[in-house]
Design a protein around this motif. Structure first.
Motif, PDB file in Angstrom:
ATOM      1  N   ASN A   1      -1.914  -5.893  -7.722  1.00 33.61           N
ATOM      2  CA  ASN A   1      -2.918  -6.296  -6.748  1.00 33.61           C
ATOM      3  C   ASN A   1      -2.563  -7.687  -6.239  1.00 33.61           C
ATOM      4  O   ASN A   1      -2.093  -8.541  -7.006  1.00 33.61           O
TER       5      ASN A   1
ATOM      6  N   SER B   1       1.942   3.202  -2.329  1.00 29.66           N
ATOM      7  CA  SER B   1       1.486   4.303  -3.186  1.00 29.66           C
ATOM      8  C   SER B   1       0.187   4.930  -2.682  1.00 29.66           C
ATOM      9  O   SER B   1      -0.227   5.973  -3.171  1.00 29.66           O
ATOM     10  N   TYR B   2      -0.457   4.288  -1.688  1.00 31.10           N
ATOM     11  CA  TYR B   2      -1.699   4.834  -1.135  1.00 31.10           C
ATOM     12  C   TYR B   2      -1.472   5.538   0.205  1.00 31.10           C
ATOM     13  O   TYR B   2      -2.425   6.011   0.824  1.00 31.10           O
TER      14      TYR B   2
ATOM     15  N   ALA C   1      -4.451   3.006   5.160  1.00 32.74           N
ATOM     16  CA  ALA C   1      -4.994   2.876   3.813  1.00 32.74           C
ATOM     17  C   ALA C   1      -5.584   1.479   3.614  1.00 32.74           C
ATOM     18  O   ALA C   1      -6.658   1.324   3.023  1.00 32.74           O
TER      19      ALA C   1
ATOM     20  N   TYR D   1       0.817  -1.213   0.000  1.00 36.79           N
ATOM     21  CA  TYR D   1       0.000   0.000   0.000  1.00 36.79           C
ATOM     22  C   TYR D   1       0.851   1.264   0.000  1.00 36.79           C
ATOM     23  O   TYR D   1       0.355   2.345   0.320  1.00 36.79           O
TER      24      TYR D   1
ATOM     25  N   SER E   1      -8.897   1.110   5.632  1.00 35.39           N
ATOM     26  CA  SER E   1     -10.001   1.760   4.955  1.00 35.39           C
ATOM     27  C   SER E   1     -10.511   0.910   3.792  1.00 35.39           C
ATOM     28  O   SER E   1     -11.722   0.722   3.622  1.00 35.39           O
ATOM     29  N   TYR E   2      -9.587   0.357   3.006  1.00 33.90           N
ATOM     30  CA  TYR E   2      -9.983  -0.429   1.844  1.00 33.90           C
ATOM     31  C   TYR E   2     -10.736  -1.689   2.262  1.00 33.90           C
ATOM     32  O   TYR E   2     -11.802  -2.008   1.724  1.00 33.90           O
TER      33      TYR E   2
ATOM     34  N   SER F   1      -2.163  -5.955  -1.198  1.00 32.44           N
ATOM     35  CA  SER F   1      -1.390  -4.998  -1.983  1.00 32.44           C
ATOM     36  C   SER F   1      -2.283  -4.496  -3.102  1.00 32.44           C
ATOM     37  O   SER F   1      -3.169  -5.209  -3.580  1.00 32.44           O
ATOM     38  N   ARG F   2      -2.037  -3.249  -3.509  1.00 33.58           N
ATOM     39  CA  ARG F   2      -2.826  -2.629  -4.574  1.00 33.58           C
ATOM     40  C   ARG F   2      -1.904  -1.853  -5.503  1.00 33.58           C
ATOM     41  O   ARG F   2      -1.112  -1.030  -5.053  1.00 33.58           O
ATOM     42  N   GLY F   3      -2.007  -2.148  -6.788  1.00 35.10           N
ATOM     43  CA  GLY F   3      -1.170  -1.449  -7.748  1.00 35.10           C
ATOM     44  C   GLY F   3      -1.491  -1.887  -9.160  1.00 35.10           C
ATOM     45  O   GLY F   3      -2.251  -2.836  -9.377  1.00 35.10           O
TER      46      GLY F   3
ATOM     47  N   GLU G   1       0.366   3.380   5.450  1.00 33.13           N
ATOM     48  CA  GLU G   1      -0.017   2.231   4.632  1.00 33.13           C
ATOM     49  C   GLU G   1      -1.065   1.387   5.346  1.00 33.13           C
ATOM     50  O   GLU G   1      -2.016   0.899   4.712  1.00 33.13           O
TER      51      GLU G   1
END
Length: 213
Positions: free
Chosen positions: A203, A72-73, A82, A70, A85-86, A109-111, A79
């Motif tokens: 992701n 980049s979020y 973030a 996370y 929240s997700y 992970s998210r990307g 992190e």
């Protein structure tokens, strides 16, 4: 006593009445001091607390993975926040008060990096889990040098084992050692990819559960 720096429009530090001023990561903010409620019991409050608890229990053992996944979020937040929240907004299921995490939606992970192609796992060998995937380094924005991120989550023990810079995408497999105390436990399995520079991730994908040997 509250202190106003840089004039009336500057940052506020301390308390003025029921308004509290503070600064976090260089951001000045104000908040209203909440009323003292020792144990809120409305249905909505209890449900939210239950959702928060199951989310926290899921994410805490995976903090190291989340810090990469996370990154980049983490804009004006951590992190971990973030990820909280997700997951709270996208991956909590069940009826009150028995909320659970839907692992297939609970991204660690998210990307926008290309993810794993045909990922699978094998728990046949005692004390280890093998992750496999097909080489898709020539597709999308994948790179031959992308590193596998793999994770074995043990919900009953509320702990995880993970590797954050595993085998290259072209290698197609990565083995992780797990404690002997995991034998007989149900474990949840996840993987993602991260660039060699560590600045972009895919992701995460949930690969299902299995019984550790």
């Amino acid at each position: 006593m509250g202190v106003i720096s840089q004039g009336i429009l500057g940052g506020v530090s301390g308390k003025v009445g029921n308004v509290v001023g503070a600064s976090w990561k260089g951001i000045d903010y104000l908040r209203i001091k909440p009323s003292s409620v020792a144990n809120p019991r409305t249905e909505g409050q209890v449900n939210q607390r239950n959702k928060f608890t199951v989310t926290l229990e899921y994410l805490q053992p995976n903090l190291g993975f989340i810090k990469k996944g996370y990154k980049s979020y983490a804009v004006q937040k951590t992190e971990f926040n973030a990820a909280m929240s997700y997951v709270l907004n996208n991956a909590i299921t069940g009826a009150a008060p028995n909320f659970t995490v839907d692992y297939s939606l609970a991204l660690l992970s998210r990307g926008n990096l290309s993810g794993a192609l045909n990922p699978a796992t094998d728990l046949a060998t005692a004390g280890q889990v093998e992750f496999t995937w097909d080489d898709n380094s020539a597709e999308g924005n994948a790179n031959a040098t992308d590193k596998a991120m793999i994770l074995v989550y043990n919900p009953s023990k509320k702990e995880s084992m993970y590797i954050l810079d595993g085998a290259d995408r072209t290698v197609g497999s990565q083995i992780i050692t797990i404690p002997s105390t995991y034998a007989g436990d149900t474990v949840e399995l996840f993987m993602a990819f991260i660039t060699a520079e560590g600045n972009t991730v895919s992701n995460s994908v949930y690969l299902g559960s299995g019984t550790a040997n």
